[in-house]
Design a protein around this motif. Sequence first.
Motif, mmCIF file in Angstrom:
data_model
loop_
_atom_site.group_PDB
_atom_site.id
_atom_site.type_symbol
_atom_site.label_atom_id
_atom_site.label_comp_id
_atom_site.label_asym_id
_atom_site.label_seq_id
_atom_site.Cartn_x
_atom_site.Cartn_y
_atom_site.Cartn_z
ATOM 1 N N VAL A 176 60.341 33.527 74.934
ATOM 2 C CA VAL A 176 59.484 34.370 75.764
ATOM 3 C C VAL A 176 59.272 33.599 77.067
ATOM 4 N N ALA A 178 57.826 34.098 79.848
ATOM 5 C CA ALA A 178 56.502 34.096 80.466
ATOM 6 C C ALA A 178 55.589 33.049 79.835
ATOM 7 N N ALA A 296 48.078 33.757 73.711
ATOM 8 C CA ALA A 296 49.466 34.137 73.455
ATOM 9 C C ALA A 296 50.046 33.322 72.308
ATOM 10 N N GLN A 300 51.163 34.652 68.523
ATOM 11 C CA GLN A 300 52.466 34.359 67.930
ATOM 12 C C GLN A 300 52.288 33.722 66.553
ATOM 13 N N ASP A 320 54.602 41.061 69.285
ATOM 14 C CA ASP A 320 55.553 40.569 70.288
ATOM 15 C C ASP A 320 55.167 41.074 71.675
ATOM 16 N N VAL A 324 53.807 38.818 75.151
ATOM 17 C CA VAL A 324 54.392 38.928 76.484
ATOM 18 C C VAL A 324 53.344 39.386 77.508
ATOM 19 N N GLU A 328 52.012 37.189 80.773
ATOM 20 C CA GLU A 328 52.224 37.695 82.134
ATOM 21 C C GLU A 328 50.901 37.849 82.883
#
Length: 338
Positions: A176, A178, A296, A300, A320, A324, A328
Amino acid sequence: MVRPDRLGPALAARLGDDRWRTCTATLVSGGKSNLTFEVASPAGVVVLRRPPTGALLPSAHDMGREARVQRALRPTDVPVPEILLEDDTGEILGAPCYVMERVAGHVIRSRLPEGYAGSPAGKVAIADALVDVLARLHAVDIDAVGLRGHGRPEGFLERQIRRWTGQWERSATHEVPAVDELGRRLAATLPPSYGSAVVHGDYRLDNCLMHPTDPGRVAAVLDWELSTLGDPLTDLGLLLFYWREPGEREPSLTPAVTRTPGFPGRAHLVERYAAATGADLQHLGFYEAFAHFKFAVIAQGIAARVAAGAMAGQHFGDLDGEVVATAEAGLARLAQEG
């Protein structure tokens, strides 16, 4: 997962009441890391915390850490449940656990309880109560409560970035960009650390019990798994991350009742915290971006545990996409800081 045949006798012996020998345990919904159960018997109801099943990441799900900080804070003006029983060996359940009192109150997630804080004033009272308790936590005298060894304040921010980057590398199932970029930019733009305090590590509305009838009071602060000693502004940044405003997207993992009309915006929380603590908030954007990075990684980790069947059958939607979008948004907040 919970062994009433072992837990019951242990509670009976610890609490001096044989009625605890016959007990049942029910999973409390909403827990996405350590698992929380209500344990009921003819003697009453208590709450048990234990790690999820399956393989655990290093340093995660430390039951002793949770219990220790709550014991230390019990005599202060930070409201926490009383610890009733602790097993750090795993003898009772096969994993470390602890039992605490069940505090009356509301866990506010996606909606307010019927008839509770229905006016804008009531919603502002909730916000103010949360901020005021956070300010009191950050004012706790570490030495007076015996928590000097609860963490290492020196180099805290640098270690936090390194730690959560490591957690990401261990739990990520695919690339990922980001998340990787956010971690790199945070490591390259560390501000001077803002002092040292007891840090909750996951401070938000639904990790607190609000008083049953008074929305201006926090009955108890829960979920101390990530607590440590470090920069208190990391707590503020995370609270602001969780505090969604009207028109913002609804996250899939955390409730967003503050998006509804009548709740004050994040600026109100910032002003109240600054007034209560005198904190210099010129680098607040960094702390908010770090909160995005941390969440984030947490998301995960939850996704990985769900996939491994270690979350007692709980599922949380498109994680998921959540990872992201969170990363971001963190990059965007950090760009505003620059």
